[in-house]
Scaffold this motif. Structure first.
Motif, PDB file in Angstrom:
ATOM      1  N   SER A 164     -15.674 118.696  58.661  1.00 53.09           N
ATOM      2  CA  SER A 164     -15.241 117.436  58.052  1.00 53.09           C
ATOM      3  C   SER A 164     -16.458 116.544  57.805  1.00 53.09           C
ATOM      4  O   SER A 164     -16.478 115.757  56.863  1.00 53.09           O
ATOM      5  CB  SER A 164     -14.146 116.725  58.855  1.00 53.09           C
ATOM      6  N   GLU A 165     -17.500 116.710  58.610  1.00 53.56           N
ATOM      7  CA  GLU A 165     -18.746 115.988  58.365  1.00 53.56           C
ATOM      8  C   GLU A 165     -19.432 116.545  57.098  1.00 53.56           C
ATOM      9  O   GLU A 165     -19.869 115.786  56.229  1.00 53.56           O
ATOM     10  CB  GLU A 165     -19.649 116.175  59.600  1.00 53.56           C
ATOM     11  N   LYS A 186     -18.248 115.479  53.657  1.00 51.30           N
ATOM     12  CA  LYS A 186     -18.677 114.182  53.110  1.00 51.30           C
ATOM     13  C   LYS A 186     -19.825 114.330  52.123  1.00 51.30           C
ATOM     14  O   LYS A 186     -20.201 113.367  51.455  1.00 51.30           O
ATOM     15  CB  LYS A 186     -19.095 113.249  54.249  1.00 51.30           C
ATOM     16  N   PRO A 206      -8.851 112.745  50.314  1.00 50.20           N
ATOM     17  CA  PRO A 206      -9.428 113.510  51.428  1.00 50.20           C
ATOM     18  C   PRO A 206      -8.415 114.483  52.041  1.00 50.20           C
ATOM     19  O   PRO A 206      -7.204 114.292  51.913  1.00 50.20           O
ATOM     20  CB  PRO A 206      -9.831 112.419  52.432  1.00 50.20           C
TER      21      PRO A 206
END
Ligand code: ATP
Ligand code: MG
Length: 634
Positions: free
Chosen positions: A19-20, A23, A30
């Motif tokens: 999920s990082e 970005k 999202p």
């Protein structure tokens, strides 16, 4: 965070890690779930998220660098080999992509429809891929070198509504008409496309089928001011289908998603390729291969870089051409294949040295084993890190390499490196499935769940995906790479060839790659292929085909014989008499795919007097002729 910490996090806390990484790209919506693994081994990444590859590659960069170059298309494929260039800024690319998107929409192409590209390395090809991505059409790029029957099989499998093609490609300054091949393929195929849009380069005459065949330039003019907003796609929808090279058999239609692929590419551009917006990336592959999809088209653009698309040979007009591009466009990262570097190695080094290569910070090589000699030679010439990376059409991005964007972890000669984030790579025993110890040879497998960007399935055939790739090992479901490998005590992996490239001599299993490596260490060997050939006595024996560096070795039957004995002696000494090839033939050409992979199955078939089967993937048919001649000659 160093490599070890980063990797461990990707394995221990995949949701947090990915999920990082997510970005790194733009999302319209999202994701609500990072990974859905409720139906193993099928992974669904970034479920609920909506994004678009074309938005991330093009539109995203308009606010900050609209006028910076995005696509630099260079061609030396003209009669005199003088480079011509076309440079598209992000703004230009945005306009061109919308024109092609509008033309597709006007021809009735909708989200989910397949669009096949059979095109040379011209900017229209990249633009058409991005246009497909923009409207959610699924592209399937078929390498322009494929013959009619290979193309027909892919048409029938992908059932495209539309085909993009061109009048001709060109190789070594020689025009290669595409249109007659395409017509023949469509005739062979059961499926018929609604339309064929042709880029007319003015290279070869075309027979136009009224109603079906349309002119790219005419359609483009009709849509000059087109504004086509991106279609936001579910992360798990299909972006493209790409067939594997077919080195080992029938090609498989690798199906890829949207969101997982975008994140994997963005992550790899940061962690592995160190790509920064505004810099220039040069990948020498072809858009017909996975390397071209990921690192000519999508990867660099998603990273906001300019990408160089090159049509031509590395040695025409001379072997300085690629390095002149590095100088001219201040290329910072370059991606090529060992086979191309071996070609350059035979050329005068001044051609390379005369250029200012100070912008270049690393060279990445993939596609086949990187031998020590080639690696050391090019590393010495450039004075920058040479980074091997191991992956497959199936994976879409490197499985094993050194993450230069993370830390300065050292490379190790002969090894592509360490597993990249999310890849649970193991070496397992072929028969028991047990995990091998350090330096113990086994099959390279990946435990599920596979990371983002990896193939979702075989297009239209989940069962084939399961049957082809998945087995159980050590109580876990694992994906088999069909490559042999070892892992050393420090965790570096070494690829030892393909599992079907193993030969069995008198009950002993030997990798053809190991024998080839040994033969390559002879100072007069330029290239070599080893195959296992049926033998009444021993089951199989190794037979080698060698290209000598110095042509004198090939001059007479006596010199060939003497050379063959020397080669055998090298293998004897390094691997033992068991591995010694029963025959060593001297040739000047080996059958390879255009991506530089040896097609051993064809050599083996000829050695055993069988039909070599589908050889359309082989670059130069004369190579097969040489194998035949060598077997029958003195
Ligand atoms: P098919 O699966 O249809 O037989 P293919 O395997 O040749 O075709 P690709 O997906 O293009 O098609 O090639 C991937 C293979 O290339 C790997 O499985 C491996 O055998 C080889 N390979 C790629 N990179 C490397 C590398 N850095 N070192 C060693 N081998 C490599
Ligand atoms: Mg393969």
């Amino acid at each position: 965070m160093n490599y070890a910490e980063l990797y461990q996090q990707s394995i221990d806390k995949p949701d947090a890690f990915w999920s990082e990484e997510a970005k790194l790209i733009d999302w319209h919506t999202p994701a609500v779930q990072v990974l859905d693994y409720s139906r193993p081994p099928f992974s669904r990444w970034f479920v609920g998220g909506k994004t678009n590859l074309c938005h991330n590659a093009v539109d995203r960069w308009l606010p900050t660098q609209a006028d910076k170059p995005a696509l630099i298309a260079v061609s030396t494929e003209n009669p005199d080999g003088v480079p011509t260039e076309k440079i598209f800024s992000f703004r230009d690319l945005h306009a061109e992509v919308q024109r092609v998107a509008a033309m597709m929409l006007s021809l009735g192409v909708a989200k989910g429809d397949r669009v096949l590209l059979y095109m040379p390395m011209i900017p229209e090809a990249t633009i058409a891929m991005l246009a497909c991505a923009r409207i959610g059409a699924i592209h399937s790029v078929v390498f322009g070198g494929f013959a009619a029957n290979s193309l027909a099989t892919r048409i029938d499998d992908a059932t495209p509504k539309l085909i993009f093609s061109a009048d001709a490609g060109s190789r070594n300054g020689k025009v290669i008409p595409y249109k007659p091949l395409l017509d023949e393929a469509i005739k062979f195929a059961r499926h018929k496309p609604g339309h064929v849009v042709l880029v007319d380069r003015g290279l070869a005459p075309m027979n136009i089928e009224a109603g079906r065949d349309l002119d790219f330039a005419t359609l483009r003019i009709q849509h000059m001011d087109a504004q086509v907003p991106v279609t936001w796609l579910d992360s798990t929808e299909v972006s493209y289908i790409l067939y594997t090279s077919g080195t080992t058999g029938k090609p498989k239609g690798v199906q890829r998603d949207v969101g997982g692929y975008a994140v994997a590419l963005a992550s790899s551009m940061k962690r592995i390729f160190c790509g920064n917006p505004g810099e220039t990336y040069f990948c020498t592959s072809d858009i017909g291969w996975v390397v071209g999809h990921s690192y000519i088209v999508y990867g660099p653009l998603i990273a906001g870089m300019a990408t160089v698309m090159y049509e031509g040979l590395p040695v025409r007009p001379d072997a300085g051409i690629w390095w002149s591009l590095v100088e001219k466009y201040k290329i910072t990262r370059m991606f090529s294949a060992p086979t191309a570097i071996r070609v350059l190695k035979k050329q005068p080094p001044e051609l390379m040295r005369q250029h200012d290569l100070s912008s270049l910070r690393a060279l990445y090589l993939a596609g086949e084993p990187l031998d020590q000699t080639t690696s050391e030679w090019i590393g010495g010439m450039l004075g920058i890190p040479v980074i091997d990376n191991y992956w497959q059409t199936e994976s879409g991005w490197p499985i094993l390499t050194i993450a230069k964007g993370v830390d300065d972890h050292p490379t190790r000669l002969g090894s592509p490196g360490l597993p990249m984030p999310g890849y649970r790579v193991k070496i397992v025993n072929e028969s028991t499935g047990a995990v091998c110890g350090a330096n113990e040879k086994g099959v390279v497998v990946i435990e599920g769940p596979l990371p983002p960007g990896f193939m979702q399935t075989v297009y239209g055939d989940d069962q084939r995906f399961l049957d082809t790739y998945w087995t159980e090992a050590n109580g876990k479901q694992v994906y088999s790479s069909f490559d042999w490998g070892i892992r050393d005590a420090d965790g570096y992996y070494f690829i030892l060839g393909r599992t079907d490239d193993v030969i069995n001599v008198a009950g002993h299993r030997l990798g053809t790659r190991e024998i080839e490596e040994s033969i390559s260490s002879h100072s007069n060997v330029s290239e070599v292929a080893v195959v296992g050939v049926d033998d009444k006595l021993k089951g199989q024996v190794a037979v080698a085909f060698v290209i000598p560096k110095n042509a004198e070795a090939a001059a007479t039957p006596e010199s060939r014989q003497a050379f063959a004995l020397e080669v055998m002696a090298v293998v004897d000494q390094q691997l033992g008499a068991l591995a010694r090839p029963a025959q060593v033939h001297v040739v000047s050409l080996l059958p390879k795919t255009r991506s530089g992979k040896l097609v051993r199955r064809a050599i083996q078939a000829i050695c055993e007097g069988r039909d070599p089967g589908d050889v359309t993937t082989i670059e130069d048919p004369a190579a097969l002729q040489q194998v035949r001649a060598a077997l029958s000659g003195p």
